[in-house]
Structure formats: structure tokens, C-alpha cells
Design a protein around this motif. Structure first.
Motif, PDB file in Angstrom:
ATOM      1  N   THR A 282       3.710   7.900   0.087  1.00  0.00           N
ATOM      2  CA  THR A 282       2.806   8.057  -1.040  1.00  0.00           C
ATOM      3  C   THR A 282       2.151   6.711  -1.298  1.00  0.00           C
ATOM      4  O   THR A 282       2.839   5.692  -1.378  1.00  0.00           O
ATOM      5  N   ASN A 283       0.816   6.704  -1.403  1.00  0.00           N
ATOM      6  CA  ASN A 283       0.120   5.451  -1.690  1.00  0.00           C
ATOM      7  C   ASN A 283      -0.029   5.289  -3.206  1.00  0.00           C
ATOM      8  O   ASN A 283       0.324   6.194  -3.968  1.00  0.00           O
TER       9      ASN A 283
ATOM     10  N   ASP B 241      -2.412   5.600  -5.165  1.00  0.00           N
ATOM     11  CA  ASP B 241      -3.259   6.613  -5.788  1.00  0.00           C
ATOM     12  C   ASP B 241      -2.595   7.988  -5.814  1.00  0.00           C
ATOM     13  O   ASP B 241      -3.196   8.955  -6.274  1.00  0.00           O
TER      14      ASP B 241
ATOM     15  N   GLU C 220      -1.816   9.703  -3.135  1.00  0.00           N
ATOM     16  CA  GLU C 220      -2.135  10.455  -1.922  1.00  0.00           C
ATOM     17  C   GLU C 220      -0.930  10.455  -0.978  1.00  0.00           C
ATOM     18  O   GLU C 220      -0.188   9.480  -0.901  1.00  0.00           O
TER      19      GLU C 220
ATOM     20  N   TYR D  29       0.816  -1.210   0.000  1.00  0.00           N
ATOM     21  CA  TYR D  29       0.000   0.000   0.000  1.00  0.00           C
ATOM     22  C   TYR D  29       0.856   1.269   0.000  1.00  0.00           C
ATOM     23  O   TYR D  29       0.383   2.335  -0.356  1.00  0.00           O
TER      24      TYR D  29
END
Length: 139
Positions: free
Chosen positions: A49-50, A52, A54, A33
Motif C-alpha cells: 500500500t502506498n 495514497d 493505492e 513510498y
């Protein structure tokens, strides 16, 4: 304040588990993740940072190498909580040299979501994270 905790016994020595997860900047080494982590402020803050894109910013608030645990607080994240503090720790299992119990726990105040929704969110994150750790250690 809400809280949750997940633990799992893993097929590796406490030393091996801690060597993989004990670095505050080590999440990308075992947690899918979080594919990116950038250390800030001399390693006391991490910018994650994921997938996506984010951003999650966390501050190390406690670290104990000999007892194999650390705690961190979320400074910025796309989660519906405030006051989030989490601890990850590795326990030896008496009589089992090649097994360790990892416990990941957190406490937080829901904001913009129910307590149950937030507990379910972090219980899932911790459980999925420990499953990924088990898979990484078994590889």
C-alpha cells in the motif's frame, strides 16, 4: 518491451545491505513510498500500500540468497504497464568491504502511456528508492 536500470554504490557491506532489503516483504523497512506490506501465499506474494492508499500486488518469481538478488512481477498496480518484471540485486565491490552496489532494474510494456513516460516513471522510482536506502543505511 521497455526497460530501465538504476544502480548506486552504498556505504555498507553487501551483507548489511542484503539483510535490510533481501526479504521480499521488507520494503517498508527502507522504502518510504511503501509504508505497508502484507505477505500472502506463504510469502510468495506481497500486497503493498502506498501513502495514497493505492494497492500494488507483486509475486516473487526468483530469489537467490547466496547471490543476493530477487525478481518480482506486478500482478496489480496503478502503473500504465503490463508484463512488468523487476530485479533488485546487491553486488560486492572488490577490495571494499564496507561498500556495496545495488542495482534495481525492470522491463515492462507501456500501456496508456509512451515508452519514455514509463521509463522515466520507473527510473525515478528506482533512483528515489536507492536514495532512500542510502539514507537509511547512513542513519
Amino acid at each position: 518491451m521497455a526497460s530501465t536500470s538504476v544502480s548506486q554504490v552504498l556505504p555498507a557491506s553487501p551483507e548489511r545491505v542484503w539483510a535490510l532489503i533481501g526479504g521480499f516483504d521488507a520494503l517498508p523497512d527502507w522504502l518510504p513510498y511503501i509504508p505497508q506490506s502484507t505477505p500472502l501465499e506463504g510469502g510468495r506474494v506481497r500486497r503493498l500500500t502506498n501513502p495514497d492508499g493505492e494497492v500494488i500486488i507483486e509475486r516473487l518469481v526468483d530469489f537467490n540468497e547466496s547471490e543476493r538478488h530477487y525478481s518480482y512481477a506486478i500482478l496489480q498496480a496503478p502503473f500504465p504497464v503490463t508484463g512488468y518484471v523487476s530485479t533488485i540485486r546487491v553486488h560486492a565491490i572488490p577490495g571494499q568491504e564496507n561498500a556495496a552496489e545495488v542495482q534495481w532494474s525492470g522491463r515492462f510494456n507501456p500501456e496508456g502511456a509512451t515508452e519514455q513516460e514509463v521509463v522515466d516513471l520507473f527510473t525515478g522510482i528506482y533512483r528515489d528508492g536507492l536514495d532512500a536506502l542510502r539514507d537509511k543505511l547512513a542513519a
